[in-house]
Design a protein around this motif. Structure first.
Motif, PDB file in Angstrom:
ATOM      1  N   VAL A   1       0.926  -1.262  -0.042  1.00  0.00           N
ATOM      2  CA  VAL A   1       0.009  -0.106  -0.001  1.00  0.00           C
ATOM      3  C   VAL A   1       0.945   1.138  -0.007  1.00  0.00           C
ATOM      4  O   VAL A   1       0.491   2.168  -0.617  1.00  0.00           O
ATOM      5  N   GLU A   2       1.925   1.280   0.875  1.00  0.00           N
ATOM      6  CA  GLU A   2       2.578   2.457   1.009  1.00  0.00           C
ATOM      7  C   GLU A   2       3.427   2.631  -0.095  1.00  0.00           C
ATOM      8  O   GLU A   2       3.403   3.863  -0.869  1.00  0.00           O
ATOM      9  N   ALA A   3       4.206   1.600  -0.894  1.00  0.00           N
ATOM     10  CA  ALA A   3       4.789   1.841  -2.116  1.00  0.00           C
ATOM     11  C   ALA A   3       3.940   2.104  -3.269  1.00  0.00           C
ATOM     12  O   ALA A   3       4.297   3.028  -4.077  1.00  0.00           O
ATOM     13  N   ALA A   4       2.717   1.514  -3.380  1.00  0.00           N
ATOM     14  CA  ALA A   4       1.831   1.915  -4.438  1.00  0.00           C
ATOM     15  C   ALA A   4       1.350   3.142  -4.371  1.00  0.00           C
ATOM     16  O   ALA A   4       1.572   3.966  -5.546  1.00  0.00           O
ATOM     17  N   ARG A   5       1.089   3.958  -3.120  1.00  0.00           N
ATOM     18  CA  ARG A   5       0.647   5.187  -3.069  1.00  0.00           C
ATOM     19  C   ARG A   5       1.961   6.146  -3.586  1.00  0.00           C
ATOM     20  O   ARG A   5       1.594   7.202  -4.436  1.00  0.00           O
ATOM     21  N   ALA A   6       3.083   5.849  -3.250  1.00  0.00           N
ATOM     22  CA  ALA A   6       3.936   6.731  -3.490  1.00  0.00           C
ATOM     23  C   ALA A   6       4.315   6.782  -5.160  1.00  0.00           C
ATOM     24  O   ALA A   6       4.515   7.722  -5.634  1.00  0.00           O
ATOM     25  N   LEU A   7       4.158   5.793  -5.758  1.00  0.00           N
ATOM     26  CA  LEU A   7       4.367   5.522  -7.043  1.00  0.00           C
ATOM     27  C   LEU A   7       3.205   6.249  -7.959  1.00  0.00           C
ATOM     28  O   LEU A   7       3.619   7.001  -8.902  1.00  0.00           O
ATOM     29  N   ALA A   8       2.044   6.000  -7.508  1.00  0.00           N
ATOM     30  CA  ALA A   8       1.033   7.040  -8.161  1.00  0.00           C
ATOM     31  C   ALA A   8       1.037   8.382  -7.972  1.00  0.00           C
ATOM     32  O   ALA A   8       1.085   8.933  -8.888  1.00  0.00           O
ATOM     33  N   TRP A   9       1.408   8.685  -6.862  1.00  0.00           N
ATOM     34  CA  TRP A   9       1.682  10.167  -6.582  1.00  0.00           C
ATOM     35  C   TRP A   9       2.732  10.589  -7.532  1.00  0.00           C
ATOM     36  O   TRP A   9       2.666  11.812  -7.903  1.00  0.00           O
ATOM     37  N   LYS A  10       3.890   9.901  -7.552  1.00  0.00           N
ATOM     38  CA  LYS A  10       4.902  10.381  -8.363  1.00  0.00           C
ATOM     39  C   LYS A  10       4.661  10.590  -9.686  1.00  0.00           C
ATOM     40  O   LYS A  10       5.076  11.781 -10.492  1.00  0.00           O
ATOM     41  N   ALA A  11       4.095   9.735 -10.442  1.00  0.00           N
ATOM     42  CA  ALA A  11       3.504   9.436 -11.589  1.00  0.00           C
ATOM     43  C   ALA A  11       2.688  10.827 -11.961  1.00  0.00           C
ATOM     44  O   ALA A  11       2.782  11.623 -12.970  1.00  0.00           O
ATOM     45  N   ALA A  12       1.832  11.252 -11.026  1.00  0.00           N
ATOM     46  CA  ALA A  12       0.701  12.117 -11.251  1.00  0.00           C
ATOM     47  C   ALA A  12       1.586  13.506 -11.158  1.00  0.00           C
ATOM     48  O   ALA A  12       1.245  14.523 -11.770  1.00  0.00           O
ATOM     49  N   TRP A  13       2.386  13.614 -10.025  1.00  0.00           N
ATOM     50  CA  TRP A  13       3.116  14.813  -9.805  1.00  0.00           C
ATOM     51  C   TRP A  13       3.942  15.431 -10.935  1.00  0.00           C
ATOM     52  O   TRP A  13       3.861  16.510 -11.551  1.00  0.00           O
ATOM     53  N   LEU A  14       4.586  14.250 -11.689  1.00  0.00           N
ATOM     54  CA  LEU A  14       5.126  14.719 -12.944  1.00  0.00           C
ATOM     55  C   LEU A  14       4.391  15.033 -13.982  1.00  0.00           C
ATOM     56  O   LEU A  14       4.869  15.930 -14.482  1.00  0.00           O
ATOM     57  N   ALA A  15       3.331  14.475 -14.327  1.00  0.00           N
ATOM     58  CA  ALA A  15       2.268  14.990 -15.222  1.00  0.00           C
ATOM     59  C   ALA A  15       1.748  16.366 -14.886  1.00  0.00           C
ATOM     60  O   ALA A  15       1.743  17.229 -15.741  1.00  0.00           O
ATOM     61  N   ASP A  16       1.756  16.867 -13.595  1.00  0.00           N
ATOM     62  CA  ASP A  16       1.192  18.088 -13.275  1.00  0.00           C
ATOM     63  C   ASP A  16       2.197  19.018 -13.487  1.00  0.00           C
ATOM     64  O   ASP A  16       1.861  20.496 -13.441  1.00  0.00           O
ATOM     65  N   GLN A  17       3.677  18.614 -13.241  1.00  0.00           N
ATOM     66  CA  GLN A  17       4.551  19.584 -13.576  1.00  0.00           C
ATOM     67  C   GLN A  17       4.953  19.795 -15.113  1.00  0.00           C
ATOM     68  O   GLN A  17       6.014  20.453 -15.621  1.00  0.00           O
ATOM     69  N   GLY A  18       4.025  19.187 -16.056  1.00  0.00           N
ATOM     70  CA  GLY A  18       4.400  19.188 -17.375  1.00  0.00           C
ATOM     71  C   GLY A  18       5.304  18.384 -17.880  1.00  0.00           C
ATOM     72  O   GLY A  18       6.337  18.604 -19.106  1.00  0.00           O
ATOM     73  N   ARG A  19       5.890  17.457 -17.156  1.00  0.00           N
ATOM     74  CA  ARG A  19       7.078  16.616 -17.445  1.00  0.00           C
ATOM     75  C   ARG A  19       6.664  15.453 -17.786  1.00  0.00           C
ATOM     76  O   ARG A  19       5.620  14.857 -17.490  1.00  0.00           O
ATOM     77  N   ARG A  20       7.514  14.485 -18.747  1.00  0.00           N
ATOM     78  CA  ARG A  20       7.320  13.253 -19.400  1.00  0.00           C
ATOM     79  C   ARG A  20       7.057  12.426 -18.311  1.00  0.00           C
ATOM     80  O   ARG A  20       8.082  12.199 -17.227  1.00  0.00           O
TER      81      ARG A  20
ATOM     82  N   ALA B   1       3.698   4.007 -16.235  1.00  0.00           N
ATOM     83  CA  ALA B   1       3.649   2.447 -16.348  1.00  0.00           C
ATOM     84  C   ALA B   1       4.174   1.930 -15.277  1.00  0.00           C
ATOM     85  O   ALA B   1       3.355   0.644 -14.868  1.00  0.00           O
ATOM     86  N   ILE B   2       5.125   2.374 -14.689  1.00  0.00           N
ATOM     87  CA  ILE B   2       5.650   1.620 -13.296  1.00  0.00           C
ATOM     88  C   ILE B   2       4.511   1.666 -12.294  1.00  0.00           C
ATOM     89  O   ILE B   2       4.166   0.589 -11.781  1.00  0.00           O
ATOM     90  N   ALA B   3       3.793   2.776 -11.984  1.00  0.00           N
ATOM     91  CA  ALA B   3       2.795   2.885 -10.889  1.00  0.00           C
ATOM     92  C   ALA B   3       1.599   1.935 -11.468  1.00  0.00           C
ATOM     93  O   ALA B   3       1.052   1.250 -10.604  1.00  0.00           O
ATOM     94  N   LYS B   4       1.305   1.991 -12.990  1.00  0.00           N
ATOM     95  CA  LYS B   4       0.023   1.229 -13.209  1.00  0.00           C
ATOM     96  C   LYS B   4       0.192  -0.534 -12.731  1.00  0.00           C
ATOM     97  O   LYS B   4      -0.516  -0.882 -12.245  1.00  0.00           O
ATOM     98  N   ALA B   5       1.735  -0.684 -13.430  1.00  0.00           N
ATOM     99  CA  ALA B   5       1.801  -2.177 -13.102  1.00  0.00           C
ATOM    100  C   ALA B   5       1.769  -2.421 -11.619  1.00  0.00           C
ATOM    101  O   ALA B   5       1.404  -3.469 -11.187  1.00  0.00           O
ATOM    102  N   PHE B   6       2.613  -1.696 -10.994  1.00  0.00           N
ATOM    103  CA  PHE B   6       2.927  -2.286  -9.362  1.00  0.00           C
ATOM    104  C   PHE B   6       1.529  -2.070  -8.628  1.00  0.00           C
ATOM    105  O   PHE B   6       1.295  -2.883  -7.927  1.00  0.00           O
ATOM    106  N   CYS B   7       0.664  -0.815  -8.658  1.00  0.00           N
ATOM    107  CA  CYS B   7      -0.320  -0.637  -8.002  1.00  0.00           C
ATOM    108  C   CYS B   7      -1.481  -1.858  -8.368  1.00  0.00           C
ATOM    109  O   CYS B   7      -2.362  -2.232  -7.617  1.00  0.00           O
ATOM    110  N   ALA B   8      -1.610  -2.267  -9.661  1.00  0.00           N
ATOM    111  CA  ALA B   8      -2.643  -3.272 -10.194  1.00  0.00           C
ATOM    112  C   ALA B   8      -1.979  -4.534  -9.423  1.00  0.00           C
ATOM    113  O   ALA B   8      -2.990  -5.154  -8.917  1.00  0.00           O
ATOM    114  N   ASP B   9      -0.900  -4.794  -9.446  1.00  0.00           N
ATOM    115  CA  ASP B   9      -0.493  -6.183  -8.622  1.00  0.00           C
ATOM    116  C   ASP B   9      -0.527  -6.177  -7.359  1.00  0.00           C
ATOM    117  O   ASP B   9      -1.120  -7.143  -6.805  1.00  0.00           O
TER     118      ASP B   9
END
Length: 396
Positions: free
Chosen positions: A302-321, A327-335
């Motif tokens: 749970v802790e790792a999944a949330r951190a990965l999802a937030w990082k991917a979201a944060w990058l998108a919000d910063q306009g960064r690729r 993909a990492i967040a989606k794969a890990f959180c789904a599993d």
């Protein structure tokens, strides 16, 4: 508009603004009061949760990413993640049904004209209409470029023919964002995106498809037979559909990952509570190492999944690729969601296999996270591609 106060110095600082915490608390309170008590009801009936949808719309928990000028919240991707996790904790099927508009409008947000936004966004926000995202076809799931639906230019219109399947919210949708081939021989560059209204002649929708879990998020097939679509409903430029779809995934996968995190967290909470109350050999089963370590692993996920999802979201919000991180967040959180629900059923033992206990539903609901928005295997293929992309950059 809500603003993200995350800042980067030596790394990602996971600190939410006061506005974000308030949004998170609003979503948590709504989920516990409005969704959780009725989750089993909608799981059994398979009905679409209109009453919950309208309540969520009134408090601003749907249509979140639509800009304020059109009546939306103007939320960023991280804010969507906060809400997705809380709503999915209560019921991922209802959460998916409620937040699907936010996926369907992404092509318009990314490439739509001002006229298109003015025409459709207020109808979603003010009138409570539903929009579905039409990509998957009977013979094209993971292979996005392999779609066969065609859109042929004819004067000031396009003639649309083809079929889509597993289209979430299609049974109740008034509008669709549809990907079709404007150049069937053009490969990736031959795809375009259109806004299609349900009442256009030639559009039809099947009855809801029977599926394993997330029953409240009805899915159906959508058929297009000689559908005349105004050229003004082309989203962006002709031929930009594939790249637009890839940009959509970068913004849609983090909230999906966050929703999976919500399911994983719910499975953990249910397992912790049960293991603390259920006794065997004179003590709570949580005291046995085999069970206790299982609970610890669930918390780690749970802790790792949330951190990965937030990082991917944060990058998108910063306009960064963020293609790799999404993909990492989606794969890990789904599993993580799948494994946590499996472990929760195991902790419950025979009771976990019964519909009288909540973890049976959680396990059925979790499986789809490893499939939709790109299978886990597709995410890993993206990760490998990005690894070698970075390696090539480093060698230059």
């Amino acid at each position: 508009m809500l603003h993200d106060t995350m800042a980067e110095s030596t790394g990602l600082q996971l600190e939410l603004s006061e506005e974000m915490r308030m949004l998170q608390e609003l979503a948590r309170d709504f989920a516990r009061k409005e969704i959780l008590p009725r989750a089993d009801e909608y799981d059994r009936s398979g009905e679409w949760p209109w009453d919950i949808f309208h309540k969520a719309r009134e408090v601003g928990l749907v249509n979140m990413n639509i800009p304020e000028e059109y009546g939306g919240l103007g939320a960023n991707v991280l804010e969507e993640c906060l809400v997705a996790e809380e709503l999915a904790y209560a019921c991922s099927g209802i959460q998916t049904a409620l937040m699907l508009n936010q996926l369907a409008v992404l092509p318009l947000l990314l490439a739509g004209s001002d006229e298109q936004k003015k025409r459709y966004f207020p109808r979603l926000v003010d009138e409570g209409k539903i929009m579905s995202y039409c990509m998957t076809e009977p013979d094209a799931g993971s292979d996005v470029a392999g779609i066969k639906t065609t859109a042929t230019r004819k004067g000031d219109s396009y003639i649309l023919n083809g079929a889509k399947t597993w289209i979430t919210d299609a049974p109740v949708a008034s509008f669709f964002t549809v990907f079709a081939k404007t150049d069937p021989e053009g490969g990736h560059k031959g795809m375009s995106c259109f806004i299609v209204e349900r009442d256009y002649p030639g559009v039809s929708v099947s009855k809801p498809l029977e599926k394993m879990g997330q029953h409240a998020a009805q899915a159906a097939m959508v058929f297009f037979e000689e559908v005349e679509v105004p050229a003004s409903n082309l989203v962006g430029r002709e031929g930009d559909g594939f790249m637009l779809a890839m940009q959509v995934f970068d913004r849609s996968r983090p909230p999906v990952a966050a929703a999976a995190t919500g399911v994983a967290r719910r499975a953990l909470d249910e397992a912790v509570k049960y293991a603390g109350e259920r006794t065997a050999f004179g003590q709570p089963i949580a005291q046995f190492q085999g069970v206790g370590f299982m609970l610890a692993d669930m918390r780690i996920r749970v802790e790792a999944a949330r951190a990965l999802a937030w990082k991917a979201a944060w990058l998108a919000d910063q306009g960064r690729r963020n293609t790799l991180e999404a993909a990492i967040a989606k794969a890990f959180c789904a599993d993580a969601a799948m494994q946590n629900t499996l472990d929760a059923v195991q902790v419950f033992g025979g009771n976990g296999y019964s519909r009288e206990y909540p973890v049976e539903k959680l396990m059925r609901d979790a499986k789809i996270y490893q499939i939709y928005e790109g299978t886990t295997q597709i995410q890993k293929a993206i990760i490998v591609r990005e690894l070698y992309r970075d390696a090539r950059r480093g060698s230059q």
